[in-house]
Write a protein that holds these residues in place. Structure first.
Motif, mmCIF file in Angstrom:
data_model
loop_
_atom_site.group_PDB
_atom_site.id
_atom_site.type_symbol
_atom_site.label_atom_id
_atom_site.label_comp_id
_atom_site.label_asym_id
_atom_site.label_seq_id
_atom_site.Cartn_x
_atom_site.Cartn_y
_atom_site.Cartn_z
ATOM 1 N N MET A 1 0.828 -1.212 0.000
ATOM 2 C CA MET A 1 0.000 0.000 0.000
ATOM 3 C C MET A 1 0.857 1.255 0.000
ATOM 4 O O MET A 1 1.858 1.332 0.706
ATOM 5 C CB MET A 1 -0.888 0.009 1.240
ATOM 6 N N LYS A 2 0.429 2.234 -0.756
ATOM 7 C CA LYS A 2 1.158 3.505 -0.812
ATOM 8 C C LYS A 2 0.619 4.466 0.245
ATOM 9 O O LYS A 2 -0.422 4.241 0.845
ATOM 10 C CB LYS A 2 0.990 4.136 -2.193
ATOM 11 N N ALA B 1 -0.660 7.380 -0.315
ATOM 12 C CA ALA B 1 -1.925 7.973 -0.778
ATOM 13 C C ALA B 1 -3.112 7.093 -0.394
ATOM 14 O O ALA B 1 -4.198 7.599 -0.105
ATOM 15 C CB ALA B 1 -1.878 8.188 -2.281
ATOM 16 N N ASP B 2 -2.899 5.768 -0.382
ATOM 17 C CA ASP B 2 -3.971 4.851 0.005
ATOM 18 C C ASP B 2 -4.420 5.108 1.427
ATOM 19 O O ASP B 2 -5.607 5.196 1.715
ATOM 20 C CB ASP B 2 -3.488 3.407 -0.106
ATOM 21 N N LEU C 1 -6.296 8.372 1.695
ATOM 22 C CA LEU C 1 -7.652 8.216 1.154
ATOM 23 C C LEU C 1 -8.571 7.530 2.161
ATOM 24 O O LEU C 1 -9.671 8.002 2.445
ATOM 25 C CB LEU C 1 -7.592 7.390 -0.141
ATOM 26 N N ILE C 2 -8.084 6.416 2.719
ATOM 27 C CA ILE C 2 -8.910 5.654 3.655
ATOM 28 C C ILE C 2 -9.189 6.471 4.915
ATOM 29 O O ILE C 2 -10.324 6.501 5.414
ATOM 30 C CB ILE C 2 -8.228 4.311 3.998
ATOM 31 N N LEU D 1 -11.824 9.106 4.099
ATOM 32 C CA LEU D 1 -13.147 8.497 3.957
ATOM 33 C C LEU D 1 -13.724 8.092 5.308
ATOM 34 O O LEU D 1 -14.901 8.311 5.583
ATOM 35 C CB LEU D 1 -13.070 7.272 3.034
ATOM 36 N N LEU D 2 -12.874 7.501 6.152
ATOM 37 C CA LEU D 2 -13.343 7.070 7.478
ATOM 38 C C LEU D 2 -13.842 8.252 8.292
ATOM 39 O O LEU D 2 -14.947 8.215 8.827
ATOM 40 C CB LEU D 2 -12.210 6.357 8.232
ATOM 41 N N THR E 1 -17.154 9.743 6.670
ATOM 42 C CA THR E 1 -18.382 8.960 6.848
ATOM 43 C C THR E 1 -18.800 8.907 8.316
ATOM 44 O O THR E 1 -19.967 9.044 8.636
ATOM 45 C CB THR E 1 -18.212 7.525 6.320
ATOM 46 N N LEU E 2 -17.836 8.720 9.192
ATOM 47 C CA LEU E 2 -18.184 8.623 10.617
ATOM 48 C C LEU E 2 -18.758 9.934 11.138
ATOM 49 O O LEU E 2 -19.762 9.935 11.846
ATOM 50 C CB LEU E 2 -16.961 8.202 11.441
ATOM 51 N N ILE F 1 -20.226 12.352 9.393
ATOM 52 C CA ILE F 1 -21.542 12.627 8.802
ATOM 53 C C ILE F 1 -22.615 11.754 9.457
ATOM 54 O O ILE F 1 -23.696 12.229 9.776
ATOM 55 C CB ILE F 1 -21.515 12.428 7.264
ATOM 56 N N THR F 2 -22.289 10.472 9.674
ATOM 57 C CA THR F 2 -23.239 9.588 10.337
ATOM 58 C C THR F 2 -23.587 10.127 11.722
ATOM 59 O O THR F 2 -24.745 10.139 12.132
ATOM 60 C CB THR F 2 -22.639 8.172 10.480
#
Lengths: 162, 121
Positions: free
Chosen positions: B1-2, B4-5, B8-9, B12-13, B16-17, B19-20
């Motif tokens: 994994m780079k 940037a990965d 990104l993760i 996103l985490l 989403t968390l 906003i939820t």
């Protein structure tokens, strides 16, 4: 297209059809027809091993064949799959072309695209924006399905390329 | 994994968390309505629990005064032998209805968009 390639693509297509069917049995959120996106493992493999043209072809064939085989052509879940699949493909392609992500990042992008695409289709079909409420939950889940599909694709990719 | 990965993760985490979490807070406060039943019949609906509002209905033993404020609802005044429902105080939960048995008055909180979700499921 040589015979070896054709045989491999056919095998991958049949694999993706089975995956597409199996994952439709896994309930995620209370919108019928919404899938996790496990079948995109095949799209990802083909994208890396052969290229975007082949990946797009197999993706479209998979969505249409799953619909015909299981009697859902032009139904609700068909449009969800189509919209999700196309956006997932687009996201993966952009992520791969940008060259900053490894297969894991590309896969996560695809999974997120899959969720967004399905929600967009569902909003149009049910004409209610309240479905946006499910988007964060779906994107959250898709991070993990994305990582899972990347792991599987990585293993399969090395076997095919040998 | 780079690298940037991971970035990104991580993005996103968090996205989403958070906003939820925000949805969860807003949902409880804004998407709730309170229904008032007198002798089994729906007599009034509070459409916004955040608004200060008072509704009076005539129960078996006399007037029952229901008040909403800050996303909660309570029975302010009523006449009954034990005054159980006015002693119960404020409620903001769908699982804790206010029940005045001697006056045959019930106040229950329900989600506004509950029907939407049921219709889809």
């Amino acid at each position: 297209m040589d015979t070896k390639k054709m045989a491999r693509l056919s095998a991958l297509l049949s694999l993706s059809i089975v995956l597409g069917r199996v994952e439709s049995l896994i309930p995620t959120i209370p919108i019928p027809g919404v899938k996790l996106g496990l079948a995109s493992v095949v799209t990802l493999i083909i994208l890396y091993v052969y290229g975007p043209k082949e990946a797009f072809m197999i993706l479209l064939l998979r969505i249409i064949l799953v619909s015909i085989l299981f009697g859902k052509l032009l139904s609700f879940s068909f449009f969800l799959s189509l919209s999700g699949g196309l956006l997932a493909f687009l996201f993966m392609l952009i992520a791969k072309k940008s060259k900053i992500f490894s297969i894991y990042g590309v896969s996560v992008c695809g999974a997120v695209g899959h969720s967004i695409g399905q929600i967009i289709a569902a909003i149009f079909l049910l004409s209610t924006f309240s479905l946006l409420y499910y988007l964060p939950v779906m994107v959250f889940l898709s991070i993990f399905t994305g990582l899972l599909t990347a792991l599987v694709s990585q293993k399969v990719k090395t076997v095919i390329e040998e | 994994m780079k690298k940037a990965d991971f970035i990104l993760i991580a993005i996103l985490l968090t996205l989403t968390l958070s906003i939820t979490f925000l949805f969860h807070i807003n949902r409880n406060k804004e998407n709730m309505i309170a229904k008032v039943y007198n002798n089994g019949e729906l007599v009034y609906t509070f459409t916004d629990l955040n608004k200060e509002e008072i509704f009076t209905t005539k129960g078996v033993n006399g007037d029952v005064v229901i008040e909403t404020k800050d996303g909660k609802v309570r029975i302010k005044e009523e006449t009954s032998p034990l005054n159980i429902c006015s002693k119960q105080g404020w409620t903001d939960s769908t699982s804790k209805p206010l029940i005045c048995l001697p006056n045959k008055v019930v106040v229950e909180i329900v989600g506004k968009d509950k029907d939407d979700i049921d219709a889809i499921a």
